[in-house]
Motif scaffolding. Structure first.
Motif, PDB file in Angstrom:
ATOM      1  N   ASP A  38      18.763  48.558  27.338  1.00  0.00           N
ATOM      2  CA  ASP A  38      19.908  49.438  27.082  1.00  0.00           C
ATOM      3  C   ASP A  38      20.095  50.403  28.247  1.00  0.00           C
ATOM      4  O   ASP A  38      20.170  51.622  28.089  1.00  0.00           O
ATOM      5  CB  ASP A  38      19.695  50.220  25.771  1.00  0.00           C
ATOM      6  N   ALA A  39      20.145  49.831  29.443  1.00  0.00           N
ATOM      7  CA  ALA A  39      20.209  50.671  30.640  1.00  0.00           C
ATOM      8  C   ALA A  39      21.637  50.995  31.048  1.00  0.00           C
ATOM      9  O   ALA A  39      21.860  51.720  32.013  1.00  0.00           O
ATOM     10  CB  ALA A  39      19.492  49.979  31.799  1.00  0.00           C
ATOM     11  N   GLY A  40      22.607  50.463  30.349  1.00  0.00           N
ATOM     12  CA  GLY A  40      24.001  50.750  30.664  1.00  0.00           C
ATOM     13  C   GLY A  40      24.572  49.896  31.773  1.00  0.00           C
ATOM     14  O   GLY A  40      25.661  50.175  32.282  1.00  0.00           O
ATOM     15  N   VAL A  41      23.857  48.844  32.178  1.00  0.00           N
ATOM     16  CA  VAL A  41      24.337  47.950  33.215  1.00  0.00           C
ATOM     17  C   VAL A  41      24.818  46.652  32.567  1.00  0.00           C
ATOM     18  O   VAL A  41      24.044  45.970  31.891  1.00  0.00           O
ATOM     19  CB  VAL A  41      23.227  47.642  34.246  1.00  0.00           C
ATOM     20  N   SER A  42      26.076  46.319  32.754  1.00  0.00           N
ATOM     21  CA  SER A  42      26.640  45.111  32.174  1.00  0.00           C
ATOM     22  C   SER A  42      26.116  43.884  32.900  1.00  0.00           C
ATOM     23  O   SER A  42      26.228  43.786  34.132  1.00  0.00           O
ATOM     24  CB  SER A  42      28.171  45.146  32.265  1.00  0.00           C
ATOM     25  N   ALA A  43      25.555  42.950  32.148  1.00  0.00           N
ATOM     26  CA  ALA A  43      25.030  41.726  32.764  1.00  0.00           C
ATOM     27  C   ALA A  43      26.152  40.914  33.387  1.00  0.00           C
ATOM     28  O   ALA A  43      26.024  40.402  34.508  1.00  0.00           O
ATOM     29  CB  ALA A  43      24.292  40.898  31.715  1.00  0.00           C
ATOM     30  N   VAL A  44      27.274  40.794  32.681  1.00  0.00           N
ATOM     31  CA  VAL A  44      28.409  40.025  33.198  1.00  0.00           C
ATOM     32  C   VAL A  44      28.943  40.666  34.483  1.00  0.00           C
ATOM     33  O   VAL A  44      29.222  39.986  35.476  1.00  0.00           O
ATOM     34  CB  VAL A  44      29.523  39.921  32.146  1.00  0.00           C
ATOM     35  N   GLY A  45      29.071  41.976  34.478  1.00  0.00           N
ATOM     36  CA  GLY A  45      29.559  42.684  35.656  1.00  0.00           C
ATOM     37  C   GLY A  45      28.605  42.572  36.826  1.00  0.00           C
ATOM     38  O   GLY A  45      29.030  42.377  37.978  1.00  0.00           O
ATOM     39  N   PHE A  46      27.299  42.680  36.546  1.00  0.00           N
ATOM     40  CA  PHE A  46      26.319  42.587  37.631  1.00  0.00           C
ATOM     41  C   PHE A  46      26.321  41.190  38.243  1.00  0.00           C
ATOM     42  O   PHE A  46      26.234  41.045  39.469  1.00  0.00           O
ATOM     43  CB  PHE A  46      24.921  42.931  37.122  1.00  0.00           C
ATOM     44  N   ILE A  47      26.391  40.158  37.410  1.00  0.00           N
ATOM     45  CA  ILE A  47      26.412  38.792  37.924  1.00  0.00           C
ATOM     46  C   ILE A  47      27.622  38.587  38.829  1.00  0.00           C
ATOM     47  O   ILE A  47      27.532  37.980  39.904  1.00  0.00           O
ATOM     48  CB  ILE A  47      26.427  37.760  36.773  1.00  0.00           C
ATOM     49  N   ALA A  48      28.783  39.106  38.406  1.00  0.00           N
ATOM     50  CA  ALA A  48      29.987  38.992  39.227  1.00  0.00           C
ATOM     51  C   ALA A  48      29.814  39.728  40.558  1.00  0.00           C
ATOM     52  O   ALA A  48      30.169  39.210  41.627  1.00  0.00           O
ATOM     53  CB  ALA A  48      31.188  39.545  38.470  1.00  0.00           C
ATOM     54  N   ALA A  49      29.247  40.943  40.494  1.00  0.00           N
ATOM     55  CA  ALA A  49      29.035  41.727  41.715  1.00  0.00           C
ATOM     56  C   ALA A  49      28.044  41.035  42.642  1.00  0.00           C
ATOM     57  O   ALA A  49      28.265  40.966  43.867  1.00  0.00           O
ATOM     58  CB  ALA A  49      28.528  43.121  41.355  1.00  0.00           C
ATOM     59  N   MET A  50      26.968  40.508  42.086  1.00  0.00           N
ATOM     60  CA  MET A  50      25.968  39.817  42.901  1.00  0.00           C
ATOM     61  C   MET A  50      26.550  38.549  43.515  1.00  0.00           C
ATOM     62  O   MET A  50      26.290  38.224  44.676  1.00  0.00           O
ATOM     63  CB  MET A  50      24.751  39.476  42.038  1.00  0.00           C
ATOM     64  N   ALA A  51      27.349  37.816  42.724  1.00  0.00           N
ATOM     65  CA  ALA A  51      27.955  36.579  43.216  1.00  0.00           C
ATOM     66  C   ALA A  51      28.859  36.855  44.421  1.00  0.00           C
ATOM     67  O   ALA A  51      28.790  36.166  45.451  1.00  0.00           O
ATOM     68  CB  ALA A  51      28.741  35.906  42.099  1.00  0.00           C
ATOM     69  N   VAL A  52      29.704  37.868  44.300  1.00  0.00           N
ATOM     70  CA  VAL A  52      30.650  38.166  45.376  1.00  0.00           C
ATOM     71  C   VAL A  52      29.933  38.717  46.597  1.00  0.00           C
ATOM     72  O   VAL A  52      30.166  38.281  47.734  1.00  0.00           O
ATOM     73  CB  VAL A  52      31.729  39.153  44.893  1.00  0.00           C
TER      74      VAL A  52
END
Length: 457
Positions: free
Chosen positions: A388-402
């Motif tokens: 529950d760290a407040g980091v969206s998994a979907v958002g992080f994956i997108a950011a890492m991918a780009v």
């Protein structure tokens, strides 16, 4: 000082030395790989050579050789004229056509370097003939290839989705695809207007493919071939003499009349290029072996016409790319890449860890495999993405991918190397620095932007 830090400082030193002195960085990197590998990591020569990117070497040699053949027999010029007719002379449309064709190829399953290898030589040949900024054209092709790279049926998309599923993280394939396409499209739009797009909108070529008189005169003064004379470029002294005289080595070299093949031979060359696309995109054959094989067939058809092609292969650029890649391979075997990744992931702030992981992905991908980076860094983020760290998994994956793929504009990556090797009518040293500066800007800026867009907001 740990061996990891020594290898990192050595890499920084290589950049400084290659920037200050006119020395091919590939030579420095090979020596660095040998010294760091043996003296610091205790590796033998066989282990060090294990990091030599044989596939990348073969790809660069094969593609530049094949398109040198196509240039020598007039096929590239013929295709350029056909492209002008197709858009009714609207020169400004060509960079966007190249962008979307590259995006389509990667979206349907092409490896990004394969798409760039097929599109870049034609695009850059067109850029030289019609006065389009070659840097703009090259970047449009690379960003297009990266833009389509995360569709559910693409190579990047398939691998990333498998990694995410295996890690037990939430999966949104469409979000990742649209993030990559949106960012690369936005960057390309910005580049288009910053690098002369407005001027192109006001220009129109003759639909017969003829070059307007003013640009034809400028092109004739340059006299450069599509790949230049790689043998001549290897001599730093000649380059310095030419520069002192106020002209580039390529401009100073005597213009060699280009022998034109028959229309039948040009059609055979086009069939060869189409075969390259089909065999690599749909039958997953190695692009390096396929391009050299097709090149040999074309050479056997007209050996005298094509005898100069091997000398037109961009050997200095190939030396640079494979040298740096070999050193990065040594760093990977030493565990330096994992050391950096685990150090970042161990930070107490999940938000800051997400940002720094994006930075690490961008920096490493600028020199090494983007796929390998995604495979190694996404699992490191699992602990704070599952909590529950407040980091969206979907958002992080997108950011890492780009952030891990948009940096492939770097001249040290396969895509950037292909653009550098196929640039026409340019000073290679200047063009290399332009790519390196742009790649550095993207490496620094892109992680912050995508982190803000997809993780923070």
């Amino acid at each position: 000082m740990s061996s990891h830090w020594i290898s990192i400082y050595a890499l920084v030193g290589m950049f400084v030395l290659a920037t200050v002195l006119p020395i091919n960085m590939g030579v420095i990197a090979f020596v660095g790989a040998f010294l760091v590998g043996t003296l610091v990591a205790g590796m033998n020569a066989k282990a060090i050579m294990g990091g030599f990117p044989a596939d990348l070497f073969l790809t660069l040699v094969g593609i530049t050789y094949l398109f040198a053949l196509a240039q020598n027999n007039g096929t590239i010029d013929w295709l350029v004229r056909l492209a002008v007719r197709a858009v009714r002379g609207r020169i400004a449309a060509i960079p966007w056509i190249m962008f979307f064709i590259a995006a389509l190829l990667t979206a349907v399953g092409a490896v990004s370097p394969a798409a760039v290898a097929i599109i870049a030589p034609i695009a850059l040949g067109f850029a030289a003939k019609y006065g389009i900024n070659p840097l703009l054209m090259g970047l449009m092709v690379v960003h297009g290839a990266q833009g389509g790279g995360f569709s559910p049926i693409s190579i990047y998309g398939g691998i990333t989705n498998k990694i995410v599923a295996k890690a037990g993280l939430p999966l949104n394939e469409i979000a990742t695809m649209l993030a990559s396409l949106g960012v690369n499209l936005s960057v390309s739009l910005l580049l288009f207007f910053l690098m002369g797009g407005m001027k192109l909108l006001r220009q129109k070529a003759d639909t017969t493919g003829a070059v307007p008189a003013t640009r034809r005169a400028a092109h004739a003064q340059g006299g450069a071939q599509v790949f230049g004379d790689a043998e001549a470029e290897s001599f730093a002294e000649e380059r310095r003499v030419a520069t002192a005289a106020g002209e580039s080595l390529m401009d100073a070299a005597p213009a060699v009349p280009a022998d034109q093949g028959s229309r039948g031979y040009q059609i055979a060359t086009v069939v060869g290029l189409l075969a390259l696309a089909v065999l690599t995109l749909f039958f997953k054959q190695d692009i390096g072996f396929v391009s050299i094989t097709i090149g040999l067939v074309l050479t056997l058809m007209a050996p005298n016409l094509q005898k100069r092609a091997l000398g037109q292969v961009s050997w200095p650029e190939i030396m640079l790319i494979v040298g740096v890649s070999t050193y990065v391979g040594v760093m990977e075997k030493m565990g330096t890449i994992d050391f950096v990744g685990h150090s970042v992931a161990g930070l107490t702030s999940p938000m800051m860890a997400a940002l720094l992981l994006c930075f690490v992905g961008a920096v490493v991908s600028a020199f090494a495999s983007s796929t390998a980076v995604l495979g190694s860094l996404i699992p490191l983020a699992v602990p704070f993405l599952q909590g529950d760290a407040g980091v969206s998994a979907v958002g992080f994956i997108a950011a890492m991918a780009v952030s891990s793929t948009i940096v492939d504009v770097s001249p040290f990556s396969t895509n950037g190397a292909l653009v550098l090797a196929n640039a026409k009518g340019v000073d290679r040293d200047v063009f290399f620095r332009q790519l390196m500066v742009y790649g550095a800007i993207v490496t620094v800026v892109a992680p912050v932007v995508v982190w803000l867009l997809f993780v923070v907001l």
